[in-house]
Design an enzyme around this catalytic site. Structure first.
Site, PDB file in Angstrom:
ATOM      1  CD  GLU A 120      -2.976  -1.075   2.292  1.00 58.66           C
ATOM      2  OE1 GLU A 120      -4.137  -1.400   2.045  1.00 58.66           O
ATOM      3  OE2 GLU A 120      -2.600  -0.735   3.434  1.00 58.66           O
ATOM      4  CG  HIS A 243     -10.251   6.727   1.291  1.00 56.56           C
ATOM      5  ND1 HIS A 243     -10.640   6.726  -0.023  1.00 56.56           N
ATOM      6  CD2 HIS A 243      -9.458   5.644   1.454  1.00 56.56           C
ATOM      7  CE1 HIS A 243     -10.098   5.670  -0.625  1.00 56.56           C
ATOM      8  NE2 HIS A 243      -9.379   5.009   0.256  1.00 56.56           N
ATOM      9  NE  ARG A 289      -5.413   6.571   1.519  1.00 53.22           N
ATOM     10  CZ  ARG A 289      -5.698   5.627   2.410  1.00 53.22           C
ATOM     11  NH1 ARG A 289      -5.936   5.935   3.659  1.00 53.22           N
ATOM     12  NH2 ARG A 289      -5.742   4.365   2.051  1.00 53.22           N
ATOM     13  CG  HIS A 350     -10.239   6.453   5.987  1.00 56.86           C
ATOM     14  ND1 HIS A 350     -11.233   5.524   5.800  1.00 56.86           N
ATOM     15  CD2 HIS A 350      -9.065   5.782   5.841  1.00 56.86           C
ATOM     16  CE1 HIS A 350     -10.691   4.331   5.560  1.00 56.86           C
ATOM     17  NE2 HIS A 350      -9.384   4.464   5.597  1.00 56.86           N
ATOM     18  NE  ARG A 385      -4.705   5.255   8.872  1.00 57.24           N
ATOM     19  CZ  ARG A 385      -5.409   4.297   8.254  1.00 57.24           C
ATOM     20  NH1 ARG A 385      -5.445   3.078   8.758  1.00 57.24           N
ATOM     21  NH2 ARG A 385      -6.090   4.557   7.165  1.00 57.24           N
TER      22      ARG A 385
END
Ligand SMILES: Cc1cc2nc3c(=O)[nH]c(=O)nc-3n(C[C@H](O)[C@H](O)[C@H](O)COP(=O)(O)OP(=O)(O)OC[C@H]3O[C@@H](n4cnc5c(N)ncnc54)[C@H](O)[C@@H]3O)c2cc1C
Length: 540
Positions: A120, A243, A289, A350, A385
């Site tokens: 990821e 997100h 992101r 998120h 994160r």
């Protein structure tokens, strides 16, 4: 009022709460409660998986390096090392309880095959253990079954904690200690107390503070709000991860459209049908992101549109159905054929990196109270994160909290008198519309003014709105009998205020906090924001 006595009280039954309860089993009676049933939590929605340095080609140092880069200067390296190092043992527990992680199909005996590790954003190697794209549901299934099989774990579903019971609140002298909590039984409307020498707060995240969120309805930040009212410090609340792409449809409130769709070539279009990502970042749709989320937010706000569109039609139906069976089927259910037309998407709140200040064993400054999982802020995530580090943190810290409790047997609290819940002159509310209206107002104000891109003026405006709402909610709380909606409203308003006040303290842009007034990081601001004893904390 009914009082339940137990040795350990665990509030919340996601990965963190279940991990703690299972480790406490065999050492006294644990009451494990959840606001809904055990199958509903942020944990059960986790799609990607759990990041653990379990492969021979990986290492704790490499995982730590990636975590530190994501954390943008605020990750505590010692905390992160400890949590990462704790991962493999927790994975062994999960497998013992029956979780099946995906393995490569290279061996005739499945158990001998290497894990099929996912990769990821932000991870330098493949290290994500997963069970298809429903890892969270699979892990919760296995852990819930293990917990249900233990006679000393008393599982109480639909039991919602209202507030912590503390010696300070009862005006008993000495160091402030937690004695349990008051609860609302959501099925009967009855209020009861659970008295325990040890309480573990594992209530998860707070996505519902925002209008759009990937989180389920139960994520209303109850634990952070309760801890704050009890006088505990909360840390780094300004770092909210958004997100970029959630399906925009009133009934599909929390459906994530995976980043993999952009990875396979989908374009983002504005409401005029024009691609826009190239104007924000040379990597276009494949930018990180937070950059994609910020670009979408800017495009929507500057044009006054409700959403943008994700277009993967060029790949053709056979490919889309094979590669994204679940996303394809879900979109179709809501009337969008992604093989034929672009689908409407919005960014959505998120993950909360901040929370109740706690160490890796969940210890808080209050005796008898631990906080673990998304409700806590240990220092692992810093300002941003790293993907799939939160499931790891929940498992490792939940387990460590249980070990810490077992190593420090507490004094009995059974003789401490718990006052009955005071309803005073409260009457049943016949104005549910007021609660519903205020719910929307809090969430809309947070979305419009405290979202992905912030400014001083928007934060000040949001604070005025939320402060007014909190006054109104306080009066309402006094005058009417409590309902779950009112309790949640009280909590999202409190958490909203904490996010705003933390964001006001951070006069720089770092990690997930981006403000047009201070668009760059500032070295002297590279420290945690800690809120303690604000006006209004402890008041309601
Ligand atoms: C859609 C989605 C996908 C995700 N994917 C990933 C991923 O792939 N990898 C990753 O690492 N992270 C992922 N995350 C984040 C991760 O799932 C969570 O951070 C983590 O699982 C939190 O676990 P938890 O035990 O702290 O909280 P939760 O799992 O949210 O559990 C909270 C529990 O507390 C209970 N509760 C709440 N309030 C009360 C109350 N007042 N009284 C009683 N009980 C209460 C709830 O009922 C629930 O049982 C994802 C999150 C979402 C929403």
């Amino acid at each position: 009022m009914k009082i339940l006595d137990c040795d350990h009280l665990v509030i919340g039954a996601g990965l963190a709460g279940l991990s703690a309860a299972l480790e406490l089993s065999g050492h006294g009676r644990t009451v494990l409660c959840a606001k809904t049933d055990l199958s509903e939590s942020n944990s059960s929605h986790a799609q990607g998986g759990i990041a653990v340095p379990i492969d021979g080609s990986d290492s704790i140092d490499a995982h730590l390096r990636d975590t530190l880069v994501a954390g943008a200067g605020l990750t505590d390296a010692a905390v992160a090392r400890e949590i990462i190092a704790g991962g493999p043992a927790r994975i062994a527990d999960l497998e013992r309880w029956g979780v099946r992680f995906e393995r490569a199909a290279s061996s005739s005996r499945e158990a001998d095959a290497a894990y099929d590790l996912g990769r990821e954003g932000g991870h330098s190697v493949r290290r994500i253990l997963h069970s298809g794209d429903i890892t969270g549901a699979e892990v919760i299934r296995a852990m819930s079954a293990a917990a249900r099989a233990r006679p000393d774990i008393d599982i109480r579903e639909h039991l919602m904690a209202i507030d912590l019971l503390t010696t300070g609140w009862l005006r008993i002298g000495g160091r402030d200690a937690c004695l349990g909590a008051y609860f609302l039984d959501r099925k009967t409307g009855e209020i009861l107390a659970v008295r325990a020498p040890h309480t573990i707060l594992a209530t998860g995240g707070a996505g519902k503070v925002y209008l759009y969120t990937s989180n389920p309805d139960s994520a209303t930040g109850d634990g952070v709000a309760m801890a704050w009212r009890a006088g505990l410090p909360v840390r780094n609340m300004e770092f909210v991860q958004f997100h970029p792409t959630c399906l925009y449809h009133p009934q599909a409130k929390s459906f994530l459209v995976s980043e993999a769709v952009r990875g396979e070539g989908a374009r983002l279009l504005n409401a005029a049908g024009k691609p826009f990502m190239h104007r924000y970042d040379p990597r276009g749709e494949l930018a990180p992101r937070d950059i994609v989320a910020r670009a979408i937010d800017h495009e929507m706000k500057s044009r006054g549109d409700d959403c943008v569109y994700l277009d993967i039609t060029a790949k053709g139906r056979p490919f889309i159905r094979r590669r994204f069976p679940n996303i394809y089927a879900t979109c179709l259910k809501f009337g969008f054929d992604m093989a034929k037309t672009p689908i409407p998407v919005v960014p959505a709140a998120h993950y909360f990196c901040g929370g109740v200040a706690a160490d890796t064993a969940g210890r808080t400054p209050m005796e008898g109270l631990h906080a673990v999982g998304e409700v806590a802020c240990t220092g692992l995530h810093g300002a941003n994160r790293l993907a799939s580090n939160s499931t790891l943190e929940a498992l490792v810290c939940g387990h460590a909290a249980a070990r810490d409790i077992l190593a420090h047997p507490p004094p009995s609290v059974r003789k401490i008198r718990i006052p009955a819940w005071k309803t005073g002159n409260a009457v049943p509310s016949d104005e549910a519309v007021v609660v519903a209206h205020n719910w929307n107002e809090v969430r809309t104000a947070m979305w419009d003014y405290v979202g992905i891109v912030r400014t001083n003026r928007r934060l000040a405006r949001a604070l005025r709105r939320i402060a007014n709402l909190r006054r109104e909610i306080r009066a309402y709380y006094r005058d009417y009998l409590v309902t779950d909606d009112l309790l949640e409203l009280r909590n999202i308003a409190a958490v909203g205020e904490l996010v705003i006040r933390s964001a006001m303290l951070r006069r720089e842009s770092r990690g997930l906090h981006y403000t047009l007034d201070y668009p760059a990081p500032v070295d002297s601001m590279c420290r945690d924001t800690l809120l303690h004893d604000l006006p209004g904390g402890g008041a309601i």
